[in-house]
Scaffold this active site. Sequence first.
Site, PDB file in Angstrom:
ATOM      1  N   CYS A   1      47.329  54.838 -16.905  1.00 19.32           N
ATOM      2  CA  CYS A   1      46.832  55.124 -18.253  1.00 19.32           C
ATOM      3  C   CYS A   1      45.308  55.292 -18.292  1.00 19.32           C
ATOM      4  O   CYS A   1      44.586  54.728 -17.485  1.00 19.32           O
ATOM      5  CB  CYS A   1      47.172  53.996 -19.212  1.00 19.32           C
ATOM      6  SG  CYS A   1      48.904  53.868 -19.566  1.00 19.32           S
ATOM      7  N   CYS A  16      43.547  51.969 -18.752  1.00 20.35           N
ATOM      8  CA  CYS A  16      43.121  51.145 -17.627  1.00 20.35           C
ATOM      9  C   CYS A  16      41.646  51.422 -17.310  1.00 20.35           C
ATOM     10  O   CYS A  16      40.871  50.507 -17.058  1.00 20.35           O
ATOM     11  CB  CYS A  16      43.970  51.444 -16.399  1.00 20.35           C
ATOM     12  SG  CYS A  16      45.729  51.244 -16.684  1.00 20.35           S
TER      13      CYS A  16
END
Lengths: 339, 79
Positions: free
Chosen positions: B10, B13
């Site tokens: 993602c 992150c």
Amino acid sequence: MFSAIDWILKQLAYYLSYAFTALIRAIVGIFGLNTSFLENERYKSAIDFFFYDTMKIFLMLTVIIFFVSIIRSFFPPERTKKLLGEGKARGFLGNVFAALLGIVTPFCSCSAVPVFIGFVEAGVPLGVTFSFLISSPMVNEVALVMLWGLFGWKIALLYIATGVIIAIIAGIVIGKLKMERYVEEYVYNIKMGDVEIETPTWKQRVNDAWNYVLEILKKIWPYVVGGIAIGGAMHGYAPEGWLTKYAGRNNPFAVFVAVLVGIPLYSNAAGILPIVSELTKGGMAMGTALAFMMAVTALSLPELIILRKVLKPRLLGVFVGIMAVTIICIGYLFNNILA
Amino acid sequence: MKIEILGSCCSNCEKLQRSTEEVVKEMSVAATVEKVSDMQKIMGYGVMRTPAIVVNGKVKAMGRVPGKDEIKKYIQDEV
């Protein structure tokens, strides 16, 4: 209260489209071009439709995503895993339970792999895990809002109920096929640690929910605006006879083609639905539209690529096949019962 | 101090890693910020939702991007 909000939105849409038209008139006037198309009824209804629908959808997205995230903060996947892994619900009940929990468990496709591994590690049967993995992305708040706003709450509810039913059926079939050996071996070797689930305070829940609303809106707003703009442009222009002939209830291939087209499309449910809504007004059958929508949300190329990390090609193929067949059946069923 | 950011794909992150690095710099504590994308390690912490932040082996938050003030608190708790 809803009618009061609706009235305000209609007034706002009226003034916005008036201002927008005045702006266009001024710009077109500078170039000395013909502005008579601005008096056209089709143009007027299209521009009204655009402003009204855009405001309505964004308002609904904000409110509903907010409340859905608050509810979801009570159902972290760790808790769901525990409930399913303890085996309190065996067999059919397990699939039902998993599909229902899929609605309330927050889930982004990035977490598909760890959630899958976590469930398998906790002893959740493969079929039950699939019921969860299917219903979780399919029954999502964006699809819910778009369907509710564009088609009404009945269709939105029907979509949720069908999503759950498809997740149950597909999960049971995959469970019966005994495909455990088509899960990548490393999945079975992973040992999961224990983590304490932090119980968020109300302030945190509200804060997180609001952040989530902003995050989703930031991600999907171009699709929503674009979709509604195209839908608005089609408003009154959709080729009615053509759609009724090719996408109507009497074409037996329509559902089939809609699902095949929907599989590779991804997450732009927000952008596709306003267009689909116009297509149904122009004669596309409702079951075909719903099947298309489901293929878009439940099966997508990026998600399949992510799932490939834990599933061998054969199981991945079976998953896509079962989903496609179930969705096509549901499409035909609805075309025959929804007038 | 060892700070780990768990997650693989993602953009969230990356967001969490960036703000953690900023907090570390602001607080000028001796800490390493490391990204962990190995599934075995992530699951070893019991984490199913990414991104997650782990300070000195303790999971502080998961499935969301905590604000900078929260990250600051996680670090202070471990100092």
